[in-house]
Write an enzyme that holds these catalytic residues in place. Structure first.
Site, mmCIF file in Angstrom:
data_model
loop_
_atom_site.group_PDB
_atom_site.id
_atom_site.type_symbol
_atom_site.label_atom_id
_atom_site.label_comp_id
_atom_site.label_asym_id
_atom_site.label_seq_id
_atom_site.Cartn_x
_atom_site.Cartn_y
_atom_site.Cartn_z
ATOM 1 N N HIS A 1 26.003 -74.047 37.397
ATOM 2 C CA HIS A 1 26.102 -75.128 38.499
ATOM 3 C C HIS A 1 27.686 -75.665 38.623
ATOM 4 O O HIS A 1 28.305 -75.862 37.397
ATOM 5 C CB HIS A 1 25.517 -76.548 38.021
ATOM 6 C CG HIS A 1 25.295 -77.709 38.975
ATOM 7 N ND1 HIS A 1 24.733 -77.718 40.249
ATOM 8 C CD2 HIS A 1 26.118 -78.761 39.099
ATOM 9 C CE1 HIS A 1 24.948 -78.724 40.988
ATOM 10 N NE2 HIS A 1 25.840 -79.298 40.108
ATOM 11 N N MET B 1 19.709 -71.159 46.008
ATOM 12 C CA MET B 1 19.973 -72.506 46.549
ATOM 13 C C MET B 1 18.515 -72.993 46.786
ATOM 14 O O MET B 1 18.334 -73.993 47.612
ATOM 15 C CB MET B 1 20.786 -72.930 47.869
ATOM 16 C CG MET B 1 22.088 -72.676 47.678
ATOM 17 S SD MET B 1 22.921 -73.610 46.341
ATOM 18 C CE MET B 1 24.733 -73.044 46.235
ATOM 19 N N ARG B 2 17.487 -72.808 46.068
ATOM 20 C CA ARG B 2 16.046 -73.056 46.172
ATOM 21 C C ARG B 2 15.513 -73.562 45.036
ATOM 22 O O ARG B 2 15.999 -72.875 43.809
ATOM 23 C CB ARG B 2 15.356 -71.854 46.663
ATOM 24 C CG ARG B 2 13.934 -72.025 47.173
ATOM 25 C CD ARG B 2 13.520 -70.384 47.791
ATOM 26 N NE ARG B 2 14.168 -70.299 48.902
ATOM 27 C CZ ARG B 2 13.737 -70.656 50.272
ATOM 28 N NH1 ARG B 2 12.553 -71.327 50.356
ATOM 29 N NH2 ARG B 2 14.165 -70.437 51.308
HETATM 30 C C1 GAR Z 1 28.612 -71.022 42.448
HETATM 31 O O1 GAR Z 1 29.723 -71.943 42.529
HETATM 32 C C2 GAR Z 1 27.401 -71.918 41.895
HETATM 33 O O2 GAR Z 1 27.879 -72.556 40.855
HETATM 34 C C3 GAR Z 1 26.730 -72.796 42.785
HETATM 35 O O3 GAR Z 1 27.090 -71.729 44.095
HETATM 36 C C4 GAR Z 1 28.064 -70.962 43.987
HETATM 37 C C5 GAR Z 1 27.749 -69.615 44.423
HETATM 38 O O4 GAR Z 1 29.037 -68.755 44.392
HETATM 39 N N1 GAR Z 1 25.675 -73.097 42.575
HETATM 40 C C6 GAR Z 1 25.073 -74.131 43.015
HETATM 41 O O5 GAR Z 1 25.516 -74.934 43.560
HETATM 42 C C7 GAR Z 1 23.790 -74.343 42.449
HETATM 43 N N2 GAR Z 1 23.089 -75.675 43.097
HETATM 44 P P1 GAR Z 1 28.821 -67.408 44.531
HETATM 45 O O6 GAR Z 1 27.725 -66.929 45.521
HETATM 46 O O7 GAR Z 1 30.073 -66.703 44.927
HETATM 47 O O8 GAR Z 1 28.433 -66.697 43.216
#
Ligand code: GAR
Length: 206
Positions: free
Chosen positions: A112, A93-94
């Site tokens: 995403h 998230m960075r």
């Molecule tokens: C996932 O749904 C990914 O698409 C999202 O975070 C989640 C992580 O899940 N990513 C974002 O929002 C990036 N901006 P996880 O830690 O269980 O893999």
């Protein structure tokens, strides 16, 4: 297993995509190895998941560096030390800065939870739900200097059902992520991705 497919996976949270990719590798469906897992969050459950699978997993503390560029330089150092060929952002998230992008040009992927260019940023699922779209989805893309703006590798739509809350919708999105992310990584590992401007061409399997 060639050096070509040593993955460096960056996480901030739960790490279910990391675990799914790891299982795909363990079960022989993905010709790659996870060389290192890096988290910017000491409490990321993904670190626990990684260690359960015997992976090399480290927390690199952003607070120990004066700025983002210095933090990114440390990440690049750790990734290079582990001979990583592809950086896989999995719930990281960075923002990665320009020096990081340059060091791994066309070798950083992100997943995403929306159909980019709609709903970029860290709350793609909630934003899509709040907007009232009937269809959202999943995007796997290469990372460039912008926020979720890099060339798109794969996308798949996911319907929004009436009555969905963020958790239910995110679960439906996750199921698609678990299919798309290994598929995109496999294409990279097989040398089948060509970045041509904004477009990514996927070559046929031999
Ligand atoms: C996932 O749904 C990914 O698409 C999202 O975070 C989640 C992580 O899940 N990513 C974002 O929002 C990036 N901006 P996880 O830690 O269980 O893999």
């Amino acid at each position: 297993m060639g050096k070509l497919c040593a993955l460096g996976v960056l996480i901030s949270g739960s790490g279910t995509n990391l675990e799914n990719i790891t299982v795909e590798i363990e079960e022989g469906r993905l010709p790659a190895s996870v060389a290192v897992v890096i988290s910017d969050n000491p409490d990321a459950y993904g670190l626990v998941r990684a260690r359960k699978h015997g992976l090399n997993a480290v927390f690199v503390d952003p607070a120990s560096f004066p700025d983002r560029a210095a933090y990114d330089r440390e990440l690049v150092r750790v990734l290079n030390e582990n001979d990583v060929s592809l950086v896989v952002l999995a719930g990281y998230m960075r923002l990665v800065g320009p020096e990081f992008v340059e060091a791994f040009r066309d070798r950083i992927m992100n997943i995403h939870p929306a159909l980019l260019p709609s709903f970029p940023g860290t709350s793609g699922v909630a934003d899509a739900l709040a907007y009232g779209v009937k269809v959202t989805g999943v995007t796997v893309h290469f990372v460039d200097e912008g926020l979720d703006t890099g060339p798109i590798i794969l996308q798949e739509a996911v319907p929004v059902m009436s009555g969905d809350d963020e958790e239910v919708l995110h679960q439906r999105i996750h199921e698609v992520e678990y299919k798309l992310y290994p598929q995109a990584v496999r294409c990279f590992c097989e040398g089948r991705l060509r970045v041509e401007g904004r477009r990514v061409r996927i070559l046929e399997e031999e």
